[in-house]
Design an enzyme around this catalytic site. Structure first.
Site, mmCIF file in Angstrom:
data_model
loop_
_atom_site.group_PDB
_atom_site.id
_atom_site.type_symbol
_atom_site.label_atom_id
_atom_site.label_comp_id
_atom_site.label_asym_id
_atom_site.label_seq_id
_atom_site.Cartn_x
_atom_site.Cartn_y
_atom_site.Cartn_z
ATOM 1 N N HIS A 70 34.389 -60.065 133.454
ATOM 2 C CA HIS A 70 34.836 -60.270 132.075
ATOM 3 C C HIS A 70 36.355 -60.112 131.945
ATOM 4 O O HIS A 70 37.000 -59.404 132.706
ATOM 5 C CB HIS A 70 34.054 -59.414 131.062
ATOM 6 C CG HIS A 70 34.432 -57.982 130.967
ATOM 7 N ND1 HIS A 70 33.512 -56.977 130.917
ATOM 8 C CD2 HIS A 70 35.647 -57.355 130.882
ATOM 9 C CE1 HIS A 70 34.135 -55.823 130.804
ATOM 10 N NE2 HIS A 70 35.420 -56.026 130.783
ATOM 11 N N GLU A 119 32.453 -61.747 127.819
ATOM 12 C CA GLU A 119 31.432 -61.394 128.790
ATOM 13 C C GLU A 119 30.797 -62.652 129.397
ATOM 14 O O GLU A 119 30.764 -63.701 128.748
ATOM 15 C CB GLU A 119 30.321 -60.591 128.080
ATOM 16 C CG GLU A 119 30.789 -59.261 127.489
ATOM 17 C CD GLU A 119 30.863 -58.138 128.524
ATOM 18 O OE1 GLU A 119 31.116 -58.408 129.711
ATOM 19 O OE2 GLU A 119 30.677 -56.977 128.119
ATOM 20 N N ASN A 167 32.042 -57.322 136.184
ATOM 21 C CA ASN A 167 31.211 -58.528 136.037
ATOM 22 C C ASN A 167 32.052 -59.784 135.780
ATOM 23 O O ASN A 167 31.526 -60.820 135.422
ATOM 24 C CB ASN A 167 30.182 -58.332 134.914
ATOM 25 C CG ASN A 167 30.831 -58.153 133.538
ATOM 26 O OD1 ASN A 167 32.045 -58.211 133.412
ATOM 27 N ND2 ASN A 167 30.020 -57.935 132.520
ATOM 28 N N ASP A 214 41.942 -56.713 122.581
ATOM 29 C CA ASP A 214 40.630 -56.390 122.016
ATOM 30 C C ASP A 214 40.571 -54.987 121.412
ATOM 31 O O ASP A 214 41.499 -54.180 121.566
ATOM 32 C CB ASP A 214 39.532 -56.548 123.096
ATOM 33 C CG ASP A 214 39.898 -55.906 124.428
ATOM 34 O OD1 ASP A 214 40.865 -55.122 124.477
ATOM 35 O OD2 ASP A 214 39.213 -56.185 125.424
HETATM 36 C C1 GLP Z 1 37.483 -53.159 129.380
HETATM 37 C C2 GLP Z 1 38.544 -54.008 128.691
HETATM 38 C C3 GLP Z 1 39.106 -55.075 129.594
HETATM 39 C C4 GLP Z 1 39.453 -54.481 130.942
HETATM 40 C C5 GLP Z 1 38.201 -53.961 131.591
HETATM 41 C C6 GLP Z 1 38.429 -53.369 132.976
HETATM 42 O O1 GLP Z 1 36.196 -53.610 129.200
HETATM 43 N N1 GLP Z 1 38.067 -54.614 127.508
HETATM 44 O O2 GLP Z 1 40.253 -55.659 128.992
HETATM 45 O O3 GLP Z 1 40.058 -55.451 131.758
HETATM 46 O O4 GLP Z 1 37.669 -52.956 130.759
HETATM 47 O O5 GLP Z 1 38.851 -52.054 132.862
HETATM 48 P P1 GLP Z 1 39.458 -51.179 134.018
HETATM 49 O O6 GLP Z 1 40.851 -51.634 134.161
HETATM 50 O O7 GLP Z 1 39.359 -49.773 133.519
HETATM 51 O O8 GLP Z 1 38.643 -51.415 135.232
#
Ligand code: GLP
Length: 244
Positions: A138, A143, A136, A67
């Site tokens: 995702h 989402e 959440n 992404d």
């Molecule tokens: C972002 C990314 C996700 C990732 C998520 C969790 O929103 N788009 O791909 O898994 O954050 O991030 P973290 O690993 O910092 O908790």
């Protein structure tokens, strides 16, 4: 489904790097699906170490990132292009032409999204996809919602994601409100999936995922439970509520 519970974040990162290294040794032109967020950073550090110390060879691999924020310049410190370059690509011997990250500023978004999926398909699909998980539930930027998209698409970020990701920005108002993301369908087509979660703030997310016994678009990560080759790698803090 396999679940590994590692003592801490360092061990988690080593475990993930071990799995990737063994896949790379089996297939030198591996197609690797990469994620951003803080969780995979330790894995990237570990892989960089193995490149520098043991000569782990990235020259033939192709990568696809999940992404990117929409409308953010790629040299912006909070863009996922910048993130990947700083945390991984600049320190390994990857061929720049084999790096794919969704363009945050495409001319025609719909066409671009289709082309991104097509490129993955033309490459023979993703062999191994690394995923983090949002608090959440995702996955990438898919989402929780009544419906989820199969292919790469543009999405509105939820308040909770904007809040969670604001830690990287000067203020919450600076966090982009939209992103371009691979869809759950594209992710589920990966031959192998590694889902990583670390820290106390993911403990309830993991409990919900692994204990509820429910698959729902309101918990996008739960769809991964239907995948035939998913490995979940947790540290003890993330596994705490699930283990109770
Ligand atoms: C972002 C990314 C996700 C990732 C998520 C969790 O929103 N788009 O791909 O898994 O954050 O991030 P973290 O690993 O910092 O908790």
């Amino acid at each position: 489904m396999k679940i590994f519970i590692e003592k801490n974040y360092t061990d988690l990162s080593k475990r993930v790097a071990d799995i990737i290294e063994s896949e790379m040794k089996e297939k030198s032109n591996l197609v690797l699906g990469l994620a951003t967020g803080s969780t995979p950073v330790g894995t990237y550090e570990e892989l960089i170490k193995r490149y520098k110390e043991e000569g782990l060879d990235f020259s033939k691999i192709t990568t696809f990132n999940l992404d990117e924020y929409l409308g953010i310049p790629h040299d912006h410190v909070n863009s996922y292009h910048y993130f990947m370059e700083e945390n991984f690509f600049k320190s390994i011997n990857i061929d720049n032409d084999k790096i794919n990250i969704p363009n945050g500023n495409p001319e025609n978004v719909e066409e671009y999204c289709k082309a991104y999926d097509k490129k993955i398909e033309n490459q023979g699909g993703i062999d191994i996809q690394i995923l983090g998980i949002g608090e959440n539930g995702h996955i990438a930027f898919n989402e929780p919602d009544d419906k989820l998209y199969l292919g790469t698409h543009v999405t509105d970020l939820t308040e909770s994601t904007i809040k969670a990701n604001s830690r990287f920005f000067d203020s919450i108002d600076d966090v982009p409100k939209k992103a371009i993301t691979m869809g759950l369908g594209s992710i589920m087509k990966s031959k192998k999936i590694l889902l990583l979660a670390s820290g106390k703030n993911k403990a309830n997310t993991i409990k919900k995922l692994l204990k509820d016994g429910v698959v729902s678009t309101h918990n996008p990560a739960s769809l991964l439970l239907l995948h035939p080759d998913v490995t979940i790698i947790l540290d003890e803090e993330a596994a705490e509520e699930y283990m109770k």
